[in-house]
Design a protein around this motif. Structure first.
Motif, mmCIF file in Angstrom:
data_model
loop_
_atom_site.group_PDB
_atom_site.id
_atom_site.type_symbol
_atom_site.label_atom_id
_atom_site.label_comp_id
_atom_site.label_asym_id
_atom_site.label_seq_id
_atom_site.Cartn_x
_atom_site.Cartn_y
_atom_site.Cartn_z
ATOM 1 N N HIS A 88 0.875 -1.468 -0.127
ATOM 2 C CA HIS A 88 0.284 -0.048 0.208
ATOM 3 C C HIS A 88 0.485 1.077 -0.053
ATOM 4 O O HIS A 88 0.295 2.503 -1.124
ATOM 5 C CB HIS A 88 -0.756 -0.002 1.410
ATOM 6 N N GLY A 225 -12.438 -5.388 -4.185
ATOM 7 C CA GLY A 225 -11.106 -6.249 -4.033
ATOM 8 C C GLY A 225 -11.144 -7.656 -2.507
ATOM 9 O O GLY A 225 -12.556 -7.272 -2.513
ATOM 10 N N SER A 261 -3.349 -4.583 1.691
ATOM 11 C CA SER A 261 -2.816 -4.157 0.560
ATOM 12 C C SER A 261 -2.306 -5.527 -0.187
ATOM 13 O O SER A 261 -0.996 -5.901 0.619
ATOM 14 C CB SER A 261 -2.512 -3.379 -0.127
ATOM 15 N N TYR A 265 -1.943 -6.564 -6.866
ATOM 16 C CA TYR A 265 -3.415 -5.848 -6.046
ATOM 17 C C TYR A 265 -3.610 -6.155 -8.027
ATOM 18 O O TYR A 265 -5.047 -5.980 -7.438
ATOM 19 C CB TYR A 265 -2.676 -4.566 -6.612
ATOM 20 N N SER A 270 -8.268 -4.354 -4.185
ATOM 21 C CA SER A 270 -7.813 -2.902 -3.049
ATOM 22 C C SER A 270 -8.750 -3.083 -2.388
ATOM 23 O O SER A 270 -9.704 -4.127 -2.447
ATOM 24 C CB SER A 270 -7.653 -1.743 -3.362
ATOM 25 N N GLU A 275 -6.339 3.701 -2.852
ATOM 26 C CA GLU A 275 -4.563 2.590 -3.670
ATOM 27 C C GLU A 275 -5.567 2.524 -4.590
ATOM 28 O O GLU A 275 -4.245 2.844 -5.635
ATOM 29 C CB GLU A 275 -5.014 1.013 -2.480
ATOM 30 N N ARG A 276 -6.749 1.586 -5.515
ATOM 31 C CA ARG A 276 -7.070 1.887 -6.678
ATOM 32 C C ARG A 276 -6.736 3.024 -7.751
ATOM 33 O O ARG A 276 -6.380 2.799 -8.555
ATOM 34 C CB ARG A 276 -8.590 1.366 -6.416
#
Length: 319
Positions: A88, A225, A261, A265, A270, A275-276
């Motif tokens: 992450h 995710g 994370s 990925y 996620s 993060e995306r």
């Protein structure tokens, strides 16, 4: 053993023991009126709580209405959140061209602890412009931890394991970070799944101070995710030792893993929007996924896990 807190009109609710199928419960008022009281005298009350759990599995108990459940600890003396999943941090640094954090210590901050939201409660926030985001993570609740407790002795202090949605306001966060002090406005109250469980309830999924379960996240019913908890760089024993280096930790301290994370990925997705968005920035130069709007719903569940489900709607604050 699964524990929960039933709403009773008081800030801390009342402690109940919950059956493994989450259909029935037994009140624990004669053992510990609240989870905070129980955790403060855990060695004395744990056998009696487990006796209630055994009675539930024999068919006793009253029907459990999960809509009446609060967070397991509706308020706590201390909430310490780590950032123990290196992928992450690496993604965020790459997306925003940030220098790596030069430290061999776990990352951790102290956040708001005087309120934790129920896993089915609406989440009221002031503005969509604040960049509303969720963060799925695992957490633990400790008994009293003496100052200087080393990592190799710290797991004995993990009494309960929980699932957390650490809400974040991403537009505000960088403004507060530039001050050099901690977050206040960027970190509203967290949400917690309904059941706090003893580590043995996880079976083989509790190993080396980590929760070895996938955390499935959906947004408005769409898969977002399913990262796995095994990739923590520092286990919860390391996080406890870090937090207790210069101070005692009070019974009822909650410690979070940080955003779950994974290195793969692209396959597993996620557990937070930022993060995306960082992945999209790295790939195409700009984020495509928006932050949450009022009315959006977020659902989190550890697959094959005993925590229950966090399922919430974001709504405007009316105060």
């Amino acid at each position: 053993m699964r524990l929960a807190t039933l709403a009773n009109g008081q800030p801390d609710g009342c402690l109940v023991v919950v059956s493994r199928d989450a259909q029935h419960c037994l009140p624990a008022a004669r053992i510990g009126a609240t989870l905070q009281q129980a955790i403060e005298q855990w060695e004395r009350v744990e056998p009696a709580l487990r006796a209630l759990a055994e009675r539930l599995e024999r068919g006793e108990g009253e029907p459990l209405d999960q809509d009446r459940l609060l967070a397991p600890l509706p308020r706590a003396w201390q909430w310490l959140d780590g950032s123990a999943f290196p992928q992450h941090g690496e993604l965020m640094q790459k997306a925003f061209d940030l220098p790596p954090i030069e430290t061999d210590r776990p990352l951790m901050y102290q956040g708001l602890s005087d309120r934790f939201l129920a896993g089915r409660a609406d989440v009221a926030l002031p503005s969509e412009a604040d960049g509303i985001d969720f963060e799925g993570e695992f957490g633990i609740i400790t008994d009293a931890v003496p100052m200087g407790t080393p990592a190799d002795a710290a797991l004995a202090h993990v009494k309960l394991v929980i699932l957390i949605n650490d809400w974040s306001l991403r537009t505000i966060a960088p403004i507060e970070m530039k001050t050099g002090f901690g977050w206040v406005q960027a970190k509203p109250a967290c949400s917690v799944a309904p059941f706090a469980v003893t580590p043995d309830e996880l079976g083989d999924a509790w190993d080396d101070g980590r929760v070895h379960l996938p955390l499935e996240v959906t947004v408005n019913g769409q898969w977002f995710g399913q990262p796995h908890g095994r990739e923590m760089e520092f286990g919860f024993h390391d996080l406890i030792a870090h937090a207790a280096r210069t101070r005692d930790l009070v019974a009822g301290t909650i410690i979070g893993s940080g955003t779950v994370s994974n290195s793969d990925y692209r396959t597993v997705g996620s557990s937070c929007l930022s993060e995306r968005r960082a992945i999209e920035m790295i790939a195409g130069g700009k984020p495509e996924t928006p932050f949450l709007s009022f009315g959006d719903r977020v659902r989190m569940k550890a697959l094959n896990g005993p925590f229950g489900t966090i399922e919430q709607r974001v709504v405007p604050n009316r105060n």
